[in-house]
Design an enzyme around this catalytic site. Structure first.
Site, PDB file in Angstrom:
ATOM      1  N   ASP A 167      38.359-174.298  43.593  1.00 42.22           N
ATOM      2  CA  ASP A 167      39.384-173.275  43.742  1.00 42.22           C
ATOM      3  C   ASP A 167      38.776-171.902  44.066  1.00 42.22           C
ATOM      4  O   ASP A 167      39.024-170.930  43.368  1.00 42.22           O
ATOM      5  CB  ASP A 167      40.180-173.225  42.426  1.00 42.22           C
ATOM      6  CG  ASP A 167      41.379-172.296  42.515  1.00 42.22           C
ATOM      7  OD1 ASP A 167      41.911-172.110  43.620  1.00 42.22           O
ATOM      8  OD2 ASP A 167      41.769-171.749  41.453  1.00 42.22           O
ATOM      9  N   GLU A 402      34.211-179.242  35.312  1.00 38.74           N
ATOM     10  CA  GLU A 402      35.336-180.142  35.522  1.00 38.74           C
ATOM     11  C   GLU A 402      34.998-181.348  36.385  1.00 38.74           C
ATOM     12  O   GLU A 402      35.646-181.604  37.409  1.00 38.74           O
ATOM     13  CB  GLU A 402      36.519-179.376  36.107  1.00 38.74           C
ATOM     14  CG  GLU A 402      36.971-178.255  35.193  1.00 38.74           C
ATOM     15  CD  GLU A 402      38.278-177.604  35.630  1.00 38.74           C
ATOM     16  OE1 GLU A 402      38.672-177.759  36.790  1.00 38.74           O
ATOM     17  OE2 GLU A 402      38.902-176.940  34.779  1.00 38.74           O
ATOM     18  N   ASN A 452      38.216-176.333  29.593  1.00 33.53           N
ATOM     19  CA  ASN A 452      39.126-175.452  30.335  1.00 33.53           C
ATOM     20  C   ASN A 452      40.549-175.952  30.077  1.00 33.53           C
ATOM     21  O   ASN A 452      40.846-177.110  30.355  1.00 33.53           O
ATOM     22  CB  ASN A 452      38.855-175.531  31.843  1.00 33.53           C
ATOM     23  CG  ASN A 452      37.459-175.032  32.203  1.00 33.53           C
ATOM     24  OD1 ASN A 452      36.797-174.380  31.399  1.00 33.53           O
ATOM     25  ND2 ASN A 452      37.016-175.332  33.402  1.00 33.53           N
ATOM     26  N   TYR A 454      44.933-175.097  30.180  1.00 36.40           N
ATOM     27  CA  TYR A 454      45.999-174.247  30.732  1.00 36.40           C
ATOM     28  C   TYR A 454      47.372-174.621  30.204  1.00 36.40           C
ATOM     29  O   TYR A 454      48.345-174.599  30.954  1.00 36.40           O
ATOM     30  CB  TYR A 454      45.955-174.320  32.272  1.00 36.40           C
ATOM     31  CG  TYR A 454      44.749-173.602  32.842  1.00 36.40           C
ATOM     32  CD1 TYR A 454      44.782-172.237  33.087  1.00 36.40           C
ATOM     33  CD2 TYR A 454      43.559-174.285  33.097  1.00 36.40           C
ATOM     34  CE1 TYR A 454      43.676-171.565  33.589  1.00 36.40           C
ATOM     35  CE2 TYR A 454      42.446-173.619  33.595  1.00 36.40           C
ATOM     36  CZ  TYR A 454      42.506-172.255  33.837  1.00 36.40           C
ATOM     37  OH  TYR A 454      41.405-171.585  34.331  1.00 36.40           O
ATOM     38  N   TYR A 458      49.861-174.534  33.644  1.00 33.39           N
ATOM     39  CA  TYR A 458      50.074-175.702  34.513  1.00 33.39           C
ATOM     40  C   TYR A 458      50.933-176.757  33.815  1.00 33.39           C
ATOM     41  O   TYR A 458      51.605-177.549  34.482  1.00 33.39           O
ATOM     42  CB  TYR A 458      48.736-176.312  34.936  1.00 33.39           C
ATOM     43  CG  TYR A 458      47.957-175.441  35.893  1.00 33.39           C
ATOM     44  CD1 TYR A 458      48.500-175.068  37.123  1.00 33.39           C
ATOM     45  CD2 TYR A 458      46.684-174.975  35.573  1.00 33.39           C
ATOM     46  CE1 TYR A 458      47.799-174.266  38.011  1.00 33.39           C
ATOM     47  CE2 TYR A 458      45.972-174.176  36.449  1.00 33.39           C
ATOM     48  CZ  TYR A 458      46.541-173.818  37.667  1.00 33.39           C
ATOM     49  OH  TYR A 458      45.836-173.013  38.543  1.00 33.39           O
ATOM     50  N   GLU A 490      37.831-171.672  29.769  1.00 33.09           N
ATOM     51  CA  GLU A 490      38.854-171.135  30.693  1.00 33.09           C
ATOM     52  C   GLU A 490      40.223-171.242  30.054  1.00 33.09           C
ATOM     53  O   GLU A 490      40.572-172.277  29.469  1.00 33.09           O
ATOM     54  CB  GLU A 490      38.909-171.926  32.006  1.00 33.09           C
ATOM     55  CG  GLU A 490      37.799-171.647  32.968  1.00 33.09           C
ATOM     56  CD  GLU A 490      37.948-172.394  34.295  1.00 33.09           C
ATOM     57  OE1 GLU A 490      39.089-172.720  34.680  1.00 33.09           O
ATOM     58  OE2 GLU A 490      36.911-172.660  34.910  1.00 33.09           O
TER      59      GLU A 490
HETATM   60  C1  GCB Z   1      40.130-174.531  36.638  1.00 30.89           C
HETATM   61  C2  GCB Z   1      38.896-174.343  37.456  1.00 30.89           C
HETATM   62  C3  GCB Z   1      38.875-173.003  38.168  1.00 30.89           C
HETATM   63  C4  GCB Z   1      40.250-172.683  38.721  1.00 30.89           C
HETATM   64  C5  GCB Z   1      41.238-172.625  37.564  1.00 30.89           C
HETATM   65  C6  GCB Z   1      42.661-172.301  38.017  1.00 30.89           C
HETATM   66  O1  GCB Z   1      40.184-175.311  35.737  1.00 30.89           O
HETATM   67  O2  GCB Z   1      37.713-174.520  36.726  1.00 30.89           O
HETATM   68  O3  GCB Z   1      37.908-173.039  39.169  1.00 30.89           O
HETATM   69  O4  GCB Z   1      40.258-171.494  39.451  1.00 30.89           O
HETATM   70  O5  GCB Z   1      41.263-173.840  36.905  1.00 30.89           O
HETATM   71  O6  GCB Z   1      43.002-171.137  38.069  1.00 30.89           O
HETATM   72  O7  GCB Z   1      43.389-173.239  38.330  1.00 30.89           O
END
Ligand code: GCB
Length: 582
Positions: A167, A402, A452, A454, A458, A490
């Site tokens: 990304d 990842e 990581n 989210y 997400y 993250e």
């Molecule tokens: C992740 C990745 C990172 C992305 C991020 C995202 O898990 O390690 O490279 O930029 O998510 O913002 O989706």
């Protein structure tokens, strides 16, 4: 891998400036003999990525030729000295010629490589040509152009352009300084320094042409000096430092270690390396620096800036460190590739704790191309450890970001990398960073866990309560399973600067600030969590895709031009409080 120095015995010259460049989509340069020198080039800045310098070539990643001319500086003499050429980083593939003679090639961006210029270098009118190519391919690392059925389906289901498996924008070019170097023909070629408590330094110097040599080691400001006879191609010594000042974020004290080679009473080479004496280890739930628990607070980042792309920009490095200090960070991870050597030197000087990551992002484990990807990862680990092993700031090696680990082939692959890294450097904890939605079995052998996550972005989109509950449940389960310290490497939310909402909703500055605060509360309630790294320090450029408005990842706490969003002010409050280590 010693960084070039200038002193009475050595010198380097930076070839930065305007080079000539020709894009070569039809691959005519090889037939036409461009390796020997070409005409019709356009000016291009070095170091910098080419992509944002020329609008019509922004997405072009193919064959590209760079050329410059140089004369040797006054006093340089290839008959008496070793004249070399060192590239800090070329992304992705580099092939190099001097005066038409092929010097060699290097695969992989972000790590240095060098060539001996004898016997091809002339006192004047040298023609240096570099062919660079950055195509995305499944058997490269990081991979790209991966067939859709090989992709990890959690986050990668959308095709982006250029078709990266990561990304961030696949910037190409000569990204870091290209240096011309002169060293004595017999010289110090490598230094390896390992420190331990209470104040001991093990120093090994690798030498060329070492017979009948005395090596003198001295430590600036301490009066400590010791000499030893070189044996074979090396000289080793142990130095004990009484009343030592240990290196730590609060006191990033560096000693200047100077090594001199002396023959018949005359010094013929000298190299000075700043060394921080410190010890890092994992014990039980804790990450210990000098025997004390440390808690990492900081960011994942990118080397990314408008126009220069991924090129080395000293002023931005200084600005970023200033902003990290302002916000109360003490740490960062070199997401998702090794950063410039200057960035690492400053981490030592300014007292940052660094998780140093290889370029292995987006790894997948389909059989096709697997051996090649493994060899590349092994090469990167060897090059990274060789480059960064002497930095006190580097406290953890990260083998990969990842990896798509839900398949049986992943674990032996990653184990292989772990074993290699440990064999090269047994002194630092080694880890990898797990993908959301993947049960990372490799944590069985890693020294600590990095995740990581989210939730609330997400997944559980817009629902911080449920997201934080999910986060907490997973952290507890991971710890119960592996009983190792854990860093959340993250977490974050895309945020349009200036977009506000009450009640907070996704993409608003309030939502990002709240998410970060809520995550931090969960993390700080768990004794086995040893760090929190927000994704990302700054907005950064990505490939084009439906998830990336304006080809930007907007999870920065600062904008791409380094202005704070609300979350930065919130983080100052969270991180301004004394960290758990204090
Ligand atoms: C992740 C990745 C990172 C992305 C991020 C995202 O898990 O390690 O490279 O930029 O998510 O913002 O989706």
């Amino acid at each position: 891998m010693l960084y070039p120095r200038s002193n009475p015995f050595r010198q380097f010259v930076d070839l930065a400036g305007f080079w000539e460049l020709r894009f070569d989509p039809g691959d005519q340069g090889r037939q036409a003999g461009w390796a020997e020198g070409f005409s019709g080039g356009r000016p291009v800045a070095v170091p910098a990525s080419w992509n944002d310098q020329f609008a019509e070539w922004r997405d072009y990643l193919g064959e590209t030729w760079y050329q410059t001319h140089f004369d040797l500086p006054w006093g340089w003499d290839a008959a008496r000295q070793r004249i070399g050429l060192r590239f800090g980083s070329v992304n992705y593939l580099a092939e190099v010629w001097l005066n038409g003679a092929r010097l060699g090639e290097h695969e992989g961006g972000h790590l240095p490589f060098s060539f001996d210029l004898a016997p091809h270098v002339q006192p004047e009118h040298n023609v240096l040509v570099v062919r660079v190519e950055g195509e995305l391919a499944p058997d490269r690392v990081p991979p790209g152009n991966v067939p859709p059925d090989r992709k990890h389906m959690f986050l990668d289901q959308h095709q982006n352009f250029p078709p990266t498996s990561f990304d961030f924008f696949p910037y190409c070019g000569l990204h870091r300084p290209v240096l011309l170097t002169a060293t004595p023909s017999e010289a110090i070629i490598e230094l390896t320094v390992v420190t331990e408590l209470p104040g001991r330094m093990h120093v090994k110097a690798d030498l060329s042409g070492a017979d009948v040599t005395t090596a003198r080691f001295s430590l600036g400001g301490t009066g400590i000096q010791a000499e030893t006879r070189a044996s074979g191609d090396a000289a080793e010594i142990v130095l004990d430092v009484p009343d030592v000042t240990l290196w730590s974020p609060n006191s990033p004290h560096l000693y200047d270690l100077t090594v001199e080679l002396i023959r018949r009473g005359t010094t013929y080479d000298r190299y000075t390396l700043p060394i921080g004496i410190r010890e890092i280890k994992v014990e039980g739930n804790a990450l210990l620096l000098n025997g004390q628990p440390v808690y990492l607070q900081g960011f994942g980042r990118h080397e990314d800036f408008p126009v220069t792309g991924r090129g080395y920009l000293p002023a931005v490095i200084i600005k970023d460190y200033a902003l990290m200090k302002w916000v109360g960070a003490n740490s960062f991870r070199t997401t998702h590739y090794p950063y410039s050597e200057q960035m690492m030197d400053l981490a030592d000087r300014l007292g940052f704790l660094v998780i140093d990551e290889t370029p292995a992002v987006g790894l997948f484990f389909a059989q096709e191309g697997l051996d090649r990807r493994l060899q590349l990862c092994r090469q990167y680990i060897s090059e990274l450890v060789a480059r960064d092993k002497n930095h006190p700031s580097v406290i953890v090696w990260s083998l990969a970001n990842e990896p798509h680990s839900s398949v049986p082939a992943a674990k032996p692959f990653l184990h292989n990398l772990y074993d290699l890294c440990k064999s090269l450097d047994p002194t630092r904890p080694t880890t990898l960073v797990s993908y959301m939605g993947t049960a990372e079995e490799s944590f069985e052998f890693c020294d600590l866990m990095c995740l990581n996550r989210y939730y609330g972005w997400y997944t559980e989109s817009g629902q911080l309560d449920t997201g934080c509950a999910q986060l907490e449940a997973e952290l507890e389960a991971m710890y119960a399973k592996f009983k190792k310290p854990l860093i959340l490497t993250e977490y974050g939310a895309d945020t349009v600067p200036g977009h506000h909402a009450q009640p907070p909703d996704m993409f608003s500055e309030e939502y990002q600030a709240d998410m970060i605060e809520r995550y931090s509360e969960v993390l700080r309630s768990k004794p086995y969590i040893v760090g929190e790294h927000v994704w990302n320090m700054c907005d950064f450029k990505t490939a084009q895709g439906v998830r990336r408005v304006g080809s930007l990842n907007l999870k920065g706490v600062f904008t791409r031009d380094r202005r704070p969003k609300l979350a930065a002010h919130r983080l100052r409050k969270i991180w301004g409080a004394p960290s758990r280590a204090e």
